[in-house]
Design a protein around this motif. Structure first.
Motif, PDB file in Angstrom:
ATOM      1  N   ASP A 100       2.779   9.171  -9.940  1.00 37.78           N
ATOM      2  CA  ASP A 100       3.908   8.335 -10.520  1.00 37.78           C
ATOM      3  C   ASP A 100       3.159   7.462 -11.591  1.00 37.78           C
ATOM      4  OD1 ASP A 100       5.952   7.097 -11.706  1.00 37.78           O
ATOM      5  OD2 ASP A 100       7.058   6.690  -9.659  1.00 37.78           O
ATOM      6  N   PHE A 101       2.659   7.787 -12.786  1.00 39.60           N
ATOM      7  CA  PHE A 101       2.023   6.844 -13.664  1.00 39.60           C
ATOM      8  C   PHE A 101       2.827   5.444 -14.244  1.00 39.60           C
ATOM      9  CE2 PHE A 101      -0.581  10.759 -13.470  1.00 39.60           C
ATOM     10  CZ  PHE A 101      -1.867  10.058 -12.645  1.00 39.60           C
ATOM     11  N   HIS A 102       4.261   5.866 -14.234  1.00 42.35           N
ATOM     12  CA  HIS A 102       4.821   4.555 -14.416  1.00 42.35           C
ATOM     13  C   HIS A 102       4.734   3.540 -13.457  1.00 42.35           C
ATOM     14  CE1 HIS A 102       6.929   6.541 -17.879  1.00 42.35           C
ATOM     15  NE2 HIS A 102       6.917   7.546 -17.058  1.00 42.35           N
ATOM     16  N   GLU A 103       4.818   3.966 -11.938  1.00 42.71           N
ATOM     17  CA  GLU A 103       4.630   2.820 -11.138  1.00 42.71           C
ATOM     18  C   GLU A 103       3.123   2.439 -11.049  1.00 42.71           C
ATOM     19  OE1 GLU A 103       5.108   2.554  -6.237  1.00 42.71           O
ATOM     20  OE2 GLU A 103       5.703   4.591  -7.180  1.00 42.71           O
ATOM     21  N   VAL A 104       2.180   3.176 -11.474  1.00 46.05           N
ATOM     22  CA  VAL A 104       1.026   2.644 -11.571  1.00 46.05           C
ATOM     23  C   VAL A 104       0.806   1.516 -12.511  1.00 46.05           C
ATOM     24  CG1 VAL A 104      -1.281   3.429 -12.142  1.00 46.05           C
ATOM     25  CG2 VAL A 104      -0.204   4.751 -10.567  1.00 46.05           C
ATOM     26  N   GLY A 105       1.283   1.975 -13.746  1.00 44.10           N
ATOM     27  CA  GLY A 105       1.328   1.047 -14.884  1.00 44.10           C
ATOM     28  C   GLY A 105       2.025  -0.262 -14.413  1.00 44.10           C
ATOM     29  N   LEU A 106       3.016  -0.253 -13.930  1.00 41.85           N
ATOM     30  CA  LEU A 106       3.774  -1.323 -13.338  1.00 41.85           C
ATOM     31  C   LEU A 106       2.966  -2.115 -12.317  1.00 41.85           C
ATOM     32  CD1 LEU A 106       6.406  -3.252 -13.032  1.00 41.85           C
ATOM     33  CD2 LEU A 106       7.162  -1.778 -11.092  1.00 41.85           C
ATOM     34  N   LEU A 107       2.465  -1.503 -11.374  1.00 46.33           N
ATOM     35  CA  LEU A 107       1.555  -2.267 -10.259  1.00 46.33           C
ATOM     36  C   LEU A 107       0.399  -2.775 -11.012  1.00 46.33           C
ATOM     37  CD1 LEU A 107       1.562   0.432  -7.486  1.00 46.33           C
ATOM     38  CD2 LEU A 107       2.891  -1.895  -7.374  1.00 46.33           C
ATOM     39  N   ILE A 108      -0.370  -2.197 -12.002  1.00 45.94           N
ATOM     40  CA  ILE A 108      -1.451  -2.774 -12.688  1.00 45.94           C
ATOM     41  C   ILE A 108      -0.822  -4.238 -13.429  1.00 45.94           C
ATOM     42  CG2 ILE A 108      -2.821  -2.618 -14.635  1.00 45.94           C
ATOM     43  CD1 ILE A 108      -3.405   0.470 -13.578  1.00 45.94           C
ATOM     44  N   TYR A 109       0.228  -3.935 -14.076  1.00 50.00           N
ATOM     45  CA  TYR A 109       0.816  -5.230 -14.743  1.00 50.00           C
ATOM     46  C   TYR A 109       1.276  -6.215 -13.802  1.00 50.00           C
ATOM     47  CZ  TYR A 109       1.306  -2.729 -19.250  1.00 50.00           C
ATOM     48  OH  TYR A 109       1.106  -2.178 -20.311  1.00 50.00           O
ATOM     49  N   LEU A 110       1.748  -6.019 -12.648  1.00 52.20           N
ATOM     50  CA  LEU A 110       1.911  -7.010 -11.499  1.00 52.20           C
ATOM     51  C   LEU A 110       0.624  -7.530 -11.210  1.00 52.20           C
ATOM     52  CD1 LEU A 110       4.704  -5.209  -9.261  1.00 52.20           C
ATOM     53  CD2 LEU A 110       4.854  -7.223 -11.000  1.00 52.20           C
ATOM     54  N   ILE A 111      -0.525  -6.954 -11.089  1.00 53.55           N
ATOM     55  CA  ILE A 111      -1.712  -7.453 -10.578  1.00 53.55           C
ATOM     56  C   ILE A 111      -2.083  -8.309 -11.988  1.00 53.55           C
ATOM     57  CG2 ILE A 111      -4.165  -6.850 -10.134  1.00 53.55           C
ATOM     58  CD1 ILE A 111      -3.165  -4.281  -8.932  1.00 53.55           C
ATOM     59  N   LEU A 112      -2.001  -7.951 -12.927  1.00 48.10           N
ATOM     60  CA  LEU A 112      -2.497  -8.740 -14.041  1.00 48.10           C
ATOM     61  C   LEU A 112      -1.842 -10.054 -14.172  1.00 48.10           C
ATOM     62  CD1 LEU A 112      -4.581  -9.231 -16.537  1.00 48.10           C
ATOM     63  CD2 LEU A 112      -2.677  -7.649 -17.857  1.00 48.10           C
ATOM     64  N   GLY A 113      -0.508  -9.818 -14.024  1.00 45.89           N
ATOM     65  CA  GLY A 113       0.412 -11.106 -13.983  1.00 45.89           C
ATOM     66  C   GLY A 113       0.204 -11.989 -13.017  1.00 45.89           C
ATOM     67  N   PHE A 114      -0.046 -11.591 -11.937  1.00 50.34           N
ATOM     68  CA  PHE A 114      -0.418 -12.586 -10.611  1.00 50.34           C
ATOM     69  C   PHE A 114      -1.771 -13.323 -11.119  1.00 50.34           C
ATOM     70  CE2 PHE A 114      -2.667 -13.672  -6.631  1.00 50.34           C
ATOM     71  CZ  PHE A 114      -1.613 -14.378  -5.948  1.00 50.34           C
ATOM     72  N   ALA A 115      -2.856 -12.495 -11.481  1.00 51.17           N
ATOM     73  CA  ALA A 115      -4.160 -13.011 -11.912  1.00 51.17           C
ATOM     74  C   ALA A 115      -3.978 -14.009 -12.882  1.00 51.17           C
ATOM     75  CB  ALA A 115      -5.089 -11.953 -12.328  1.00 51.17           C
ATOM     76  N   ILE A 116      -2.886 -13.903 -13.967  1.00 47.67           N
ATOM     77  CA  ILE A 116      -2.892 -14.859 -15.087  1.00 47.67           C
ATOM     78  C   ILE A 116      -2.151 -16.159 -14.462  1.00 47.67           C
ATOM     79  CG2 ILE A 116      -1.807 -15.247 -17.025  1.00 47.67           C
ATOM     80  CD1 ILE A 116      -2.086 -12.311 -17.856  1.00 47.67           C
ATOM     81  N   ILE A 117      -1.183 -15.887 -13.555  1.00 40.75           N
ATOM     82  CA  ILE A 117      -0.556 -17.172 -13.074  1.00 40.75           C
ATOM     83  C   ILE A 117      -1.360 -17.837 -12.076  1.00 40.75           C
ATOM     84  CG2 ILE A 117       1.440 -17.808 -11.202  1.00 40.75           C
ATOM     85  CD1 ILE A 117       2.636 -15.561 -12.631  1.00 40.75           C
ATOM     86  N   ALA A 118      -2.446 -17.249 -11.269  1.00 38.70           N
ATOM     87  CA  ALA A 118      -3.275 -17.863 -10.681  1.00 38.70           C
ATOM     88  C   ALA A 118      -4.158 -18.836 -11.492  1.00 38.70           C
ATOM     89  CB  ALA A 118      -3.932 -16.823  -9.607  1.00 38.70           C
ATOM     90  N   GLU A 119      -4.772 -18.060 -12.689  1.00 36.65           N
ATOM     91  CA  GLU A 119      -5.668 -18.820 -13.584  1.00 36.65           C
ATOM     92  C   GLU A 119      -4.737 -20.185 -13.997  1.00 36.65           C
ATOM     93  OE1 GLU A 119      -8.848 -20.074 -15.340  1.00 36.65           O
ATOM     94  OE2 GLU A 119      -8.599 -18.533 -13.823  1.00 36.65           O
TER      95      GLU A 119
END
Length: 173
Positions: free
Chosen positions: A142-161
């Motif tokens: 399910d590459f839509h879910e993979v994309g969403l999870l990658i965006y969530l990881i990226l978003g969390f990293a940006i918020i932490a920064e």
């Protein structure tokens, strides 16, 4: 650990022993610590958290000690000469000077631990977003879910920064 391994705050013999122990712990990669704890605790989030934390304590102990050793000796010696104990020295000479560096090292290690958590979750089945990413990509395709999870990881990293930048700015003032 940092206070015990800083040459300017701890006795030389104690600092040398603590530095050696921290170096030994850091010599073993984080993933191996997770595997070592997985043997005794079983696969799962407990082994992952303890393994990542164990290595992080050794890493932060070293870099915090280096930050504490960079503090000018004159301010520490002046407080010692006036009869101040360890707690007033820490509050009046050490923390005001080293707070920004300690905070920076803490956030750097937090980012590293976040990346390790994703990898360990995917590789060792420790749970979390890494495990979800692994199952979505390898079992469900399910590459839509993979994309969403990658965006969530990226978003969390940006918020932490962003949080790190705001806190550093607060401590630099």
């Amino acid at each position: 650990m940092a206070l015990l391994s800083a040459d300017n705050l701890a006795p030389k013999a104690v600092a040398s022993v603590v530095k050696a122990i921290l170096a030994w712990i850091r010599a073993v990669p984080t993933i191996l610590w997770v595997l070592i704890y997985s043997v005794s605790l079983g696969l799962g989030p407990n082994a992952a958290v303890i393994g990542i934390s164990f290595h992080s304590v050794a890493y932060l102990g070293k870099v915090y000690a280096n930050s504490l050793e960079a503090i000018p000796a004159a301010s520490i010696e002046a407080l010692k000469a006036s009869g101040a104990g360890l707690f007033p020295i820490l509050c009046q000479a050490v923390l005001p000077v080293a707070a920004a560096r300690l905070l920076s090292w803490t956030f750097i290690r937090f980012e590293i631990n976040f990346a390790y958590a994703v990898v360990v979750g995917a590789a060792a089945g420790a749970g979390g977003i890494g495990y979800q990413l692994f199952t979505a990509s390898n079992f469900y395709f399910d590459f839509h879910e993979v994309g969403l999870l990658i965006y969530l990881i990226l978003g969390f990293a940006i918020i932490a920064e962003l949080v790190a930048v705001k806190l550093r700015a607060k401590f630099m003032d």
